[in-house]
Enzyme design. Structure first.
Site, PDB file in Angstrom:
ATOM      1  N   ASP A 165      46.980 112.723  64.032  1.00 11.84           N
ATOM      2  CA  ASP A 165      45.978 112.585  64.628  1.00 11.84           C
ATOM      3  C   ASP A 165      45.415 114.000  64.554  1.00 11.84           C
ATOM      4  O   ASP A 165      45.162 114.888  65.846  1.00 11.84           O
ATOM      5  CB  ASP A 165      45.838 111.745  65.999  1.00 11.84           C
ATOM      6  CG  ASP A 165      44.223 111.675  66.352  1.00 11.84           C
ATOM      7  OD1 ASP A 165      43.120 111.757  65.182  1.00 11.84           O
ATOM      8  OD2 ASP A 165      43.994 111.342  67.753  1.00 11.84           O
ATOM      9  N   PHE A 166      45.344 114.329  63.748  1.00  8.60           N
ATOM     10  CA  PHE A 166      44.677 116.117  63.255  1.00  8.60           C
ATOM     11  C   PHE A 166      42.787 116.024  63.153  1.00  8.60           C
ATOM     12  O   PHE A 166      42.747 115.144  61.942  1.00  8.60           O
ATOM     13  CB  PHE A 166      44.958 116.363  62.116  1.00  8.60           C
ATOM     14  CG  PHE A 166      46.978 117.110  62.253  1.00  8.60           C
ATOM     15  CD1 PHE A 166      47.095 116.303  63.456  1.00  8.60           C
ATOM     16  CD2 PHE A 166      46.783 118.103  61.501  1.00  8.60           C
ATOM     17  CE1 PHE A 166      48.472 117.183  63.668  1.00  8.60           C
ATOM     18  CE2 PHE A 166      48.642 118.719  61.358  1.00  8.60           C
ATOM     19  CZ  PHE A 166      49.689 117.740  62.710  1.00  8.60           C
ATOM     20  N   GLU A 167      42.320 116.804  63.359  1.00  8.67           N
ATOM     21  CA  GLU A 167      40.859 116.110  63.422  1.00  8.67           C
ATOM     22  C   GLU A 167      40.503 118.233  62.739  1.00  8.67           C
ATOM     23  O   GLU A 167      41.218 119.108  63.424  1.00  8.67           O
ATOM     24  CB  GLU A 167      39.868 115.646  64.304  1.00  8.67           C
ATOM     25  CG  GLU A 167      40.569 114.709  64.853  1.00  8.67           C
ATOM     26  CD  GLU A 167      39.795 113.740  65.942  1.00  8.67           C
ATOM     27  OE1 GLU A 167      38.749 114.357  66.187  1.00  8.67           O
ATOM     28  OE2 GLU A 167      40.870 113.339  66.762  1.00  8.67           O
ATOM     29  N   TYR A 168      39.268 118.174  62.682  1.00  9.03           N
ATOM     30  CA  TYR A 168      39.065 119.614  62.082  1.00  9.03           C
ATOM     31  C   TYR A 168      39.996 120.344  61.303  1.00  9.03           C
ATOM     32  O   TYR A 168      39.257 121.655  61.218  1.00  9.03           O
ATOM     33  CB  TYR A 168      38.523 120.585  63.447  1.00  9.03           C
ATOM     34  CG  TYR A 168      37.457 119.790  64.570  1.00  9.03           C
ATOM     35  CD1 TYR A 168      36.216 120.119  63.773  1.00  9.03           C
ATOM     36  CD2 TYR A 168      37.976 119.195  65.181  1.00  9.03           C
ATOM     37  CE1 TYR A 168      35.525 119.097  64.604  1.00  9.03           C
ATOM     38  CE2 TYR A 168      37.036 118.570  66.069  1.00  9.03           C
ATOM     39  CZ  TYR A 168      35.929 118.455  65.691  1.00  9.03           C
ATOM     40  OH  TYR A 168      34.849 117.640  66.890  1.00  9.03           O
ATOM     41  N   ILE A 169      40.421 119.590  60.131  1.00  4.88           N
ATOM     42  CA  ILE A 169      40.720 120.602  58.973  1.00  4.88           C
ATOM     43  C   ILE A 169      40.258 121.396  58.466  1.00  4.88           C
ATOM     44  O   ILE A 169      39.123 120.739  57.929  1.00  4.88           O
ATOM     45  CB  ILE A 169      41.872 119.117  58.208  1.00  4.88           C
ATOM     46  CG1 ILE A 169      43.108 118.106  58.927  1.00  4.88           C
ATOM     47  CG2 ILE A 169      42.895 119.806  56.760  1.00  4.88           C
ATOM     48  CD1 ILE A 169      42.775 116.873  59.062  1.00  4.88           C
TER      49      ILE A 169
END
Length: 374
Positions: A165-169
């Protein structure tokens, strides 16, 4: 299945109409503490034939400090439990949850559910950190260290796999991020584990915005065992009052997603929370309060507010006054949940997933159980 309360309705009258005991309706809809029914309130009624949809995969996120009794409401219908969350350092070391996660792992297996380790790139401030992401995806040695540490944690702690759950890549890390997910999956699959990935709700490949530009649906769909569409937060803490997951907007995301990813690999997100805004809304100043869906109905009943239903968004909402201040609330009920389930079924999606399982919503789980025949 679903009854919408009209002015003058009583629990006794509804009980007589459907031949269901008052206590059962009260229990199923968690009406305790409600002195009377709210006009426009949607009730789950355990009577008649359910409109069946195909059984789907059901998952949801939970923090290790979730209340056991609340979580156990959802467990009989779940296929998977996403334990939120593990972090990592710039050197690839894992940062374990502050609260004990092992009781969730054990409880999940006891119910025949797959527990998944959720990996998030939180910085010291507790927010998503794209520098952390960039370091991992661009440095092969650190990336390999993290993957091996994840394999050890999954094996030692009894998880079924990893949910990324990675965001703002960052846009420039788009392909490298998808590559990291692919590498992680290769290692995990070789050892009998699976990998899923959470995706920001995009409607086109070139959608602008930091939350979208680093997310490549096609590549991530290829590199993960399945994906979780975060189809919520149109209505959010700092935005104007509106539905959290309006069905028309959710459909736009699904329309795009199935062009890039096989439908049988897609899980559609559903929010298990609501927002209470104060009016008038002022951008940059206003801040909505997060509440539960059951709590929202309790507020409407206590304030004498009539619940409306937006036919386009397929979401319930109401306004009320308190201490001279007007409020607007958007939430989910069994009508909006049924509409979302029917959408996922119509597109042939793998299933649905909840952010999150921390708040009570018994009628939701009963509805899923009856519609899917589980």
């Amino acid at each position: 299945m679903i009854y919408v309360v009209s002015g003058g309705d009583t629990l006794y009258g509804i009980s007589q109409e459907f031949g269901v005991p008052e206590e059962r309706i009260e229990y199923d809809n968690q009406l305790y503490g409600q002195s009377h029914l709210a006009e426009g309130q949607a009730l789950y009624i355990a009577a008649g034939d359910a409109v069946k949809i195909r059984p789907m995969y059901v998952t949801g996120y939970a923090y290790p400090y979730v209340e056991r009794t609340v979580l156990q409401e959802s467990l009989p219908i779940l296929n998977e439990l996403l334990v939120f969350s593990f972090g990592f350092t710039l050197q690839g070391a894992l940062v374990y949850p502050q609260a004990d996660d092992l009781w969730l792992v054990e409880l999940a297996w006891n119910y025949g559910i797959s527990p998944m380790l959720v990996l998030t790139p939180f910085g010291p401030d507790g927010k998503f950190n794209n520098y952390l992401i960039q370091t991992i995806v661009q440095d092969a040695a650190i990336r390999n260290t993290l993957i091996q540490n994840l394999l050890t944690a999954v094996r030692d702690r009894g998880y079924a796999g990893v949910d990324v759950d990675f965001e703002y890549i960052l846009p420039q890390d788009r392909e490298a991020y998808a590559g990291f997910v692919g590498e992680l999956r290769s290692v995990m699959n070789a050892n009998g584990y699976i990998v899923s990935v959470a995706l920001a709700p995009k409607t086109s490949a070139d959608q602008p915005g930091l939350i979208y530009e680093g997310v490549d649906y096609r590549l991530l769909g290829q590199n993960a065992d399945h994906v979780f569409l975060m189809t919520y937060e149109w209505g959010y803490t700092y935005g104007p009052p509106m539905a959290v997951a309006p069905l028309n907007k959710v459909r736009e995301v699904v329309d795009y997603a199935v062009q890039e990813i096989p439908a049988q690999k897609i899980i559609m997100g559903i929010p298990n929370y609501a927002y209470d805004w104060t009016l008038p809304f002022t951008r940059g100043t206003s801040e909505a309060r997060v509440i539960g869906n059951v709590e929202a109905v309790q507020i409407a009943a206590a304030q004498g507010a009539a619940i409306q239903f937006d036919d386009v968004a397929q979401s319930p909402h109401f306004t009320y006054w308190e201490n001279g201040i007007q409020h607007e609330v958007w939430f989910e009920d069994v009508r909006s949940i049924e509409a979302k389930l029917e959408l996922a079924d119509a597109y042939g999606l793998m299933g649905v997933g909840y952010w999150n399982l921390m708040r009570p919503f018994r009628a939701n789980w009963l509805l899923l159980q009856s519609l899917m025949g589980k």
